[in-house]
Design a protein around this motif. Structure first.
Motif, mmCIF file in Angstrom:
data_model
loop_
_atom_site.group_PDB
_atom_site.id
_atom_site.type_symbol
_atom_site.label_atom_id
_atom_site.label_comp_id
_atom_site.label_asym_id
_atom_site.label_seq_id
_atom_site.Cartn_x
_atom_site.Cartn_y
_atom_site.Cartn_z
ATOM 1 N N ILE A 1 19.199 42.399 55.339
ATOM 2 C CA ILE A 1 18.870 40.965 54.980
ATOM 3 C C ILE A 1 17.542 41.000 54.368
ATOM 4 N N TYR A 2 17.346 40.366 53.134
ATOM 5 C CA TYR A 2 16.019 40.437 52.206
ATOM 6 C C TYR A 2 15.512 38.748 52.333
ATOM 7 N N GLU A 3 16.251 37.951 52.403
ATOM 8 C CA GLU A 3 15.957 36.757 52.179
ATOM 9 C C GLU A 3 16.958 35.632 52.780
ATOM 10 N N ILE A 4 16.189 34.462 53.449
ATOM 11 C CA ILE A 4 17.366 33.466 53.908
ATOM 12 C C ILE A 4 17.021 32.068 53.381
ATOM 13 N N SER A 5 18.064 31.417 52.760
ATOM 14 C CA SER A 5 17.940 30.058 52.191
ATOM 15 C C SER A 5 18.653 28.928 52.971
ATOM 16 N N ASP A 6 18.219 28.014 53.209
ATOM 17 C CA ASP A 6 18.710 26.672 53.799
ATOM 18 C C ASP A 6 20.056 26.291 52.905
ATOM 19 N N ARG A 7 19.730 26.495 51.755
ATOM 20 C CA ARG A 7 20.790 25.816 50.752
ATOM 21 C C ARG A 7 21.912 26.748 50.847
ATOM 22 N N PHE A 8 21.751 28.270 50.515
ATOM 23 C CA PHE A 8 22.743 28.975 50.141
ATOM 24 C C PHE A 8 23.119 29.820 51.258
ATOM 25 N N GLY A 9 22.190 30.491 52.082
ATOM 26 C CA GLY A 9 22.751 31.154 53.165
ATOM 27 C C GLY A 9 22.021 32.339 53.470
ATOM 28 N N VAL A 10 22.369 33.573 53.645
ATOM 29 C CA VAL A 10 21.759 34.790 54.114
ATOM 30 C C VAL A 10 21.834 35.739 53.026
ATOM 31 N N PHE A 11 20.906 36.118 51.991
ATOM 32 C CA PHE A 11 21.032 37.215 51.116
ATOM 33 C C PHE A 11 20.873 38.655 51.638
ATOM 34 N N VAL A 12 21.841 39.226 51.503
ATOM 35 C CA VAL A 12 22.039 40.858 52.075
ATOM 36 C C VAL A 12 22.061 41.981 50.955
ATOM 37 N N ALA A 13 21.375 42.955 50.970
ATOM 38 C CA ALA A 13 21.533 44.038 50.219
ATOM 39 C C ALA A 13 22.439 45.047 50.837
ATOM 40 N N VAL A 14 23.598 44.908 50.380
ATOM 41 C CA VAL A 14 24.658 46.183 51.020
ATOM 42 C C VAL A 14 24.147 47.432 50.513
ATOM 43 N N ASP A 15 24.094 48.462 51.442
ATOM 44 C CA ASP A 15 23.905 49.763 51.275
ATOM 45 C C ASP A 15 22.448 49.855 50.595
ATOM 46 N N ASP A 16 21.461 48.762 51.030
ATOM 47 C CA ASP A 16 20.193 48.787 50.234
ATOM 48 C C ASP A 16 20.223 48.338 48.744
ATOM 49 N N CYS A 17 21.346 48.340 48.127
ATOM 50 C CA CYS A 17 21.129 48.279 46.560
ATOM 51 C C CYS A 17 22.289 47.193 46.106
#
Length: 279
Positions: free
Chosen positions: A153-169
């Motif tokens: 997880i690299y960022e969390i947005s109240d509007r959109f959700g949870v941003f994830v970098a799969v396999d770090d990329c």
């Protein structure tokens, strides 16, 4: 290409002048110092050498033969080595730690944390790290719907959700409606691919398909009921936010699991609570 244009990148440069404190690399017009302790044994004038260009503590361009953990254009997970008044400092494999300014943090970080970052050149011409890596992530993942993946997880947005970098990329998002549980920036999580969008970005879920998740949810409810002494102080008509807080699942998932427990004769629902039936 000017030497300064190679900042943050690996370069193959020629040794042009040997001095007591190292070797100058470059050409007649421009030179950069490779400190003595970085000079490979046997390097002579005219020999090429691969180096990485960054700036030292005095903001002077300098070369190193050490391997950095990240270069311009890359995204990598790095450890926080320390924190200070202007931000955090990341271990990127070089003698001088990489600055992660406060304004480039998507969440406050602490010493020992692992965070996903990109490398950029700030307005003063220095290399810095940023956790705002959305535009740096790839959209050509090999994954398809219902595949199981892991990411950070690299960022969390109240509007959109949870941003994830799969396999770090690879670019992915856990939509707000699927973002259950105590998810934090820096967490490494396992997810299921819900869909791969036409632009290549993925939507994820931390939960399995409903029919697979139901038994696990039922076991979680029973475990929590036992913690409460054999019953829950609310029913399946409880407020969705209370259910999410207690169990990390949606109200619909909760009702499905309770329905499974009712059908199996493991619980009963009274006016104000759900009780375990001990056989």
């Amino acid at each position: 290409m000017a030497l300064a244009d190679g900042l943050g990148k690996k370069q193959r440069l020629m040794a042009v002048k040997k001095v007591e404190f190292g070797m100058y690399l470059g050409n007649r017009e421009e030179r950069v110092l490779l400190p003595a302790k970085q000079v490979p044994a046997g390097l002579e004038i005219g020999d090429p050498v691969e180096v990485f260009l960054y700036k030292d503590s005095s903001d002077r361009l300098i070369a190193t033969t050490r391997e950095p953990k990240i270069t311009l254009g890359e995204v990598k997970a790095l450890k926080v080595a320390d924190t200070g008044k202007i931000g955090a400092f990341l271990d990127w494999g070089l003698e001088k730690d990489l600055l992660l300014p406060f304004k480039e943090q998507t969440a406050r970080v602490r010493k020992g944390d692992e965070v996903l970052v990109g490398l950029y050149i700030d307005k003063s011409g220095r290399l810095c790290g940023t956790m705002k890596v959305y535009d740096l992530l790839r959209t050509d993942s090999p994954y398809k719907k219902d595949d199981h993946v892991e990411g950070i997880i690299y960022e969390i947005s109240d509007r959109f959700g949870v941003f994830v970098a799969v396999d770090d990329c690879y670019s992915a998002l856990i939509p707000r409606r699927e973002a259950f549980g105590d998810l934090k920036v820096g967490d490494r999580i396992a997810c299921r691919v819900v869909q791969v969008k036409p632009d290549g970005k993925m939507d994820l879920s931390v939960r399995e398909k409903a029919y697979l998740q139901m038994d696990a949810d039922a076991d979680k409810i029973i475990a929590r009921m036992e913690e409460y002494g054999g019953s829950l102080p609310f029913t399946d008509k409880a407020d969705p936010e209370l259910i999410t807080k207690e169990f990390g699942m949606s109200k619909n998932a909760f009702k499905r699991a309770v329905g499974r427990l009712l059908k199996a004769g493991r619980v009963r629902i009274t006016e104000k609570r759900i009780e375990i039936l001990h056989k």
